[in-house]
Design an enzyme around this catalytic site. Structure first.
Site, PDB file in Angstrom:
ATOM      1  N   ALA A 104       8.059  -6.402 -14.071  1.00  0.00           N
ATOM      2  CA  ALA A 104       6.933  -5.792 -14.791  1.00  0.00           C
ATOM      3  C   ALA A 104       5.869  -5.360 -13.795  1.00  0.00           C
ATOM      4  O   ALA A 104       5.651  -6.030 -12.781  1.00  0.00           O
ATOM      5  CB  ALA A 104       6.342  -6.805 -15.767  1.00  0.00           C
ATOM      6  N   GLY A 128      11.245  -8.786 -14.570  1.00  0.00           N
ATOM      7  CA  GLY A 128      11.858  -7.817 -15.484  1.00  0.00           C
ATOM      8  C   GLY A 128      13.029  -7.088 -14.850  1.00  0.00           C
ATOM      9  O   GLY A 128      13.938  -6.637 -15.550  1.00  0.00           O
TER      10      GLY A 128
HETATM   11  N1  CO8 Z   1       4.044  -4.717  -9.964  1.00  0.00           N
HETATM   12  C1  CO8 Z   1       3.232  -3.841  -9.396  1.00  0.00           C
HETATM   13  N2  CO8 Z   1       3.337  -3.467  -8.103  1.00  0.00           N
HETATM   14  C2  CO8 Z   1       4.281  -4.048  -7.366  1.00  0.00           C
HETATM   15  C3  CO8 Z   1       5.159  -5.008  -7.903  1.00  0.00           C
HETATM   16  C4  CO8 Z   1       5.030  -5.338  -9.271  1.00  0.00           C
HETATM   17  N3  CO8 Z   1       5.850  -6.186  -9.901  1.00  0.00           N
HETATM   18  N4  CO8 Z   1       6.011  -5.419  -6.934  1.00  0.00           N
HETATM   19  C5  CO8 Z   1       5.663  -4.737  -5.811  1.00  0.00           C
HETATM   20  N5  CO8 Z   1       4.627  -3.914  -6.079  1.00  0.00           N
HETATM   21  C6  CO8 Z   1       3.943  -3.022  -5.142  1.00  0.00           C
HETATM   22  C7  CO8 Z   1       3.082  -3.812  -4.150  1.00  0.00           C
HETATM   23  O1  CO8 Z   1       1.824  -4.130  -4.713  1.00  0.00           O
HETATM   24  C8  CO8 Z   1       3.007  -2.839  -3.004  1.00  0.00           C
HETATM   25  O2  CO8 Z   1       2.086  -1.832  -3.330  1.00  0.00           O
HETATM   26  P1  CO8 Z   1       1.021  -1.316  -2.230  1.00  0.00           P
HETATM   27  O3  CO8 Z   1       1.876  -0.650  -1.187  1.00  0.00           O
HETATM   28  O4  CO8 Z   1       0.160  -0.379  -2.991  1.00  0.00           O
HETATM   29  O5  CO8 Z   1       0.321  -2.532  -1.702  1.00  0.00           O
HETATM   30  C9  CO8 Z   1       4.379  -2.174  -3.000  1.00  0.00           C
HETATM   31  O6  CO8 Z   1       4.907  -2.369  -4.330  1.00  0.00           O
HETATM   32  C10 CO8 Z   1       5.341  -2.805  -2.022  1.00  0.00           C
HETATM   33  O7  CO8 Z   1       5.429  -4.199  -2.300  1.00  0.00           O
HETATM   34  P2  CO8 Z   1       5.254  -5.344  -1.188  1.00  0.00           P
HETATM   35  O8  CO8 Z   1       4.406  -4.849  -0.071  1.00  0.00           O
HETATM   36  O9  CO8 Z   1       4.812  -6.588  -1.871  1.00  0.00           O
HETATM   37  O10 CO8 Z   1       6.777  -5.460  -0.682  1.00  0.00           O
HETATM   38  P3  CO8 Z   1       7.447  -6.712   0.060  1.00  0.00           P
HETATM   39  O11 CO8 Z   1       8.755  -6.199   0.539  1.00  0.00           O
HETATM   40  O12 CO8 Z   1       6.521  -7.333   1.020  1.00  0.00           O
HETATM   41  O13 CO8 Z   1       7.696  -7.815  -1.102  1.00  0.00           O
HETATM   42  C11 CO8 Z   1       8.395  -8.548  -3.286  1.00  0.00           C
HETATM   43  C12 CO8 Z   1       8.626  -7.564  -2.127  1.00  0.00           C
HETATM   44  C13 CO8 Z   1       8.729  -9.973  -2.805  1.00  0.00           C
HETATM   45  C14 CO8 Z   1       9.348  -8.147  -4.416  1.00  0.00           C
HETATM   46  C15 CO8 Z   1       6.921  -8.500  -3.722  1.00  0.00           C
HETATM   47  O14 CO8 Z   1       6.555  -7.142  -3.902  1.00  0.00           O
HETATM   48  C16 CO8 Z   1       6.657  -9.216  -5.006  1.00  0.00           C
HETATM   49  O15 CO8 Z   1       6.607 -10.443  -5.040  1.00  0.00           O
HETATM   50  N6  CO8 Z   1       6.461  -8.457  -6.122  1.00  0.00           N
HETATM   51  C17 CO8 Z   1       6.157  -9.024  -7.406  1.00  0.00           C
HETATM   52  C18 CO8 Z   1       7.420  -9.527  -8.070  1.00  0.00           C
HETATM   53  C19 CO8 Z   1       7.128 -10.212  -9.369  1.00  0.00           C
HETATM   54  O16 CO8 Z   1       6.399 -11.192  -9.440  1.00  0.00           O
HETATM   55  N7  CO8 Z   1       7.729  -9.721 -10.481  1.00  0.00           N
HETATM   56  C20 CO8 Z   1       7.602 -10.324 -11.773  1.00  0.00           C
HETATM   57  C21 CO8 Z   1       6.578  -9.616 -12.588  1.00  0.00           C
HETATM   58  S1  CO8 Z   1       6.374 -10.381 -14.178  1.00  0.00           S
HETATM   59  C22 CO8 Z   1       7.733  -9.829 -15.058  1.00  0.00           C
HETATM   60  O17 CO8 Z   1       8.526  -9.072 -14.599  1.00  0.00           O
HETATM   61  C23 CO8 Z   1       7.988 -10.259 -16.484  1.00  0.00           C
HETATM   62  C24 CO8 Z   1       6.740 -10.468 -17.201  1.00  0.00           C
HETATM   63  C25 CO8 Z   1       7.020 -10.606 -18.672  1.00  0.00           C
HETATM   64  C26 CO8 Z   1       5.739 -10.865 -19.379  1.00  0.00           C
HETATM   65  C27 CO8 Z   1       5.870 -10.592 -20.817  1.00  0.00           C
HETATM   66  C28 CO8 Z   1       4.532 -10.820 -21.485  1.00  0.00           C
HETATM   67  C29 CO8 Z   1       4.580 -10.510 -22.958  1.00  0.00           C
END
Ligand code: CO8
Length: 257
Positions: free
Chosen positions: A65, A108
């Site tokens: 997400a 997600g």
């Molecule tokens: N959302 C938004 N932006 C993201 C996300 C994300 N999930 N993942 C990565 N990005 C963005 C980063 O912010 C970054 O942007 P910017 O260049 O502008 O800073 C760009 O993508 C590159 O990411 P990273 O620099 O972080 O890349 P790395 O290679 O260092 O790390 C990771 C990769 C480990 C995947 C890291 O990006 C990360 O941890 N991302 C988040 C993953 C996460 O937590 N996903 C779960 C989200 S919650 C979900 O999916 C279900 C929720 C359901 C809720 C339902 C409610 C009703």
């Protein structure tokens, strides 16, 4: 159609569907979820598509997400939109869906994988449910499909600790169908999807529906359902063609009837 999702239709009926927001690791923004929803619904009823192949553009499959888009969402908004942070429509597709996974498939993104039927993963892929680390939890089936896919203890280890599985552990656990070298992922996934697409589409749909009945019905209901579907296939011209081709030692040519 918005370019958040790109579609390439191959001549053999494989519809390659690519999540196309590589700068955010294909995180599922509302815009991307909407584009994916519309795309898979269209392809499921399109005569040109027989099998869907879901991929991510760039180095990663999908980072889940879009956290930035979710940050300010009110409960009322989430309830009104039926928001799950993912694409629920994928799970309703009746045609076979193959996933080609490279890099991260988390949150997600892992739920998308769990909704697919066959999962081809690069040996460098990583799977996980980090929602707990964000103070939230899966909203699109992660706590339901993951335990069914890999068992209670492995699933709860992932869901409660947020730890990831590398591709090898995911394959051993049953979340991945096949592993391949990263540079061969697309070719391997296209070959698997193409092989499935060569078979009779009505039979493929019956097999998929029958297999999913495992999760929704007790065995004593699932077995007669499977038998009834099997009996239906005996009336299909494609079943006659397949069996005649076997008898005549030639390749079968299915016509979806
Ligand atoms: N959302 C938004 N932006 C993201 C996300 C994300 N999930 N993942 C990565 N990005 C963005 C980063 O912010 C970054 O942007 P910017 O260049 O502008 O800073 C760009 O993508 C590159 O990411 P990273 O620099 O972080 O890349 P790395 O290679 O260092 O790390 C990771 C990769 C480990 C995947 C890291 O990006 C990360 O941890 N991302 C988040 C993953 C996460 O937590 N996903 C779960 C989200 S919650 C979900 O999916 C279900 C929720 C359901 C809720 C339902 C409610 C009703």
């Amino acid at each position: 159609m918005d370019d958040a999702v790109a579609v390439q239709l191959h001549a053999n009926g494989v519809a390659e569907v690519t999540l196309n927001r590589p700068s955010s690791l294909n995180a599922l923004s509302p815009e991307l979820i909407e584009a994916l929803t519309v795309t898979v619904r269209q392809l499921d009823v399109s005569d040109a598509a027989r099998v869907l192949l879901l991929c991510g553009a760039g180095k990663h499959f999908c980072a889940g997400a879009n956290i930035k888009a979710m940050l300010d969402m009110s409960v009322a908004e989430a309830v009104r939109a039926g928001f799950t942070g993912c694409c629920h429509a994928l799970a309703q597709v009746e045609k076979p869906v193959v996933a080609a996974v490279q890099g991260y498939a988390v949150g997600g993104g892992c739920e998308l994988v769990e909704m697919c039927d066959v999962v081809i993963a690069a040996s460098t892929a990583v799977f996980g449910h980090p929602e707990i680390t964000l103070g939230t939890m899966p909203g699109a089936g992660g706590s339901q499909r993951l335990p069914r896919a890999i068992g209670k203890h492995k699933a709860l280890d992932m869901l409660l600790t947020g730890r990831t599985l590398d591709a090898q552990e995911a394959e051993r656990a049953g979340l991945v169908s096949r592993l391949c070298p990263p540079d061969g992922l697309r070719d391997e996934a296209l070959a698997v999807a193409g092989r499935i697409a060569s078979y009779s589409l009505p039979v493929l749909k019956l097999v998929k529906a029958s297999a999913y009945a495992t999760f929704n019905t007790p065995l004593e209901h699932g077995l007669p359902l499977e038998r009834a579907s099997f009996h239906r296939t005996l009336s299909f011209a494609d079943a006659r063609e397949g069996m005649e081709a076997f008898r005549d030692k030639r390749t079968a040519h299915f016509r979806d009837c």
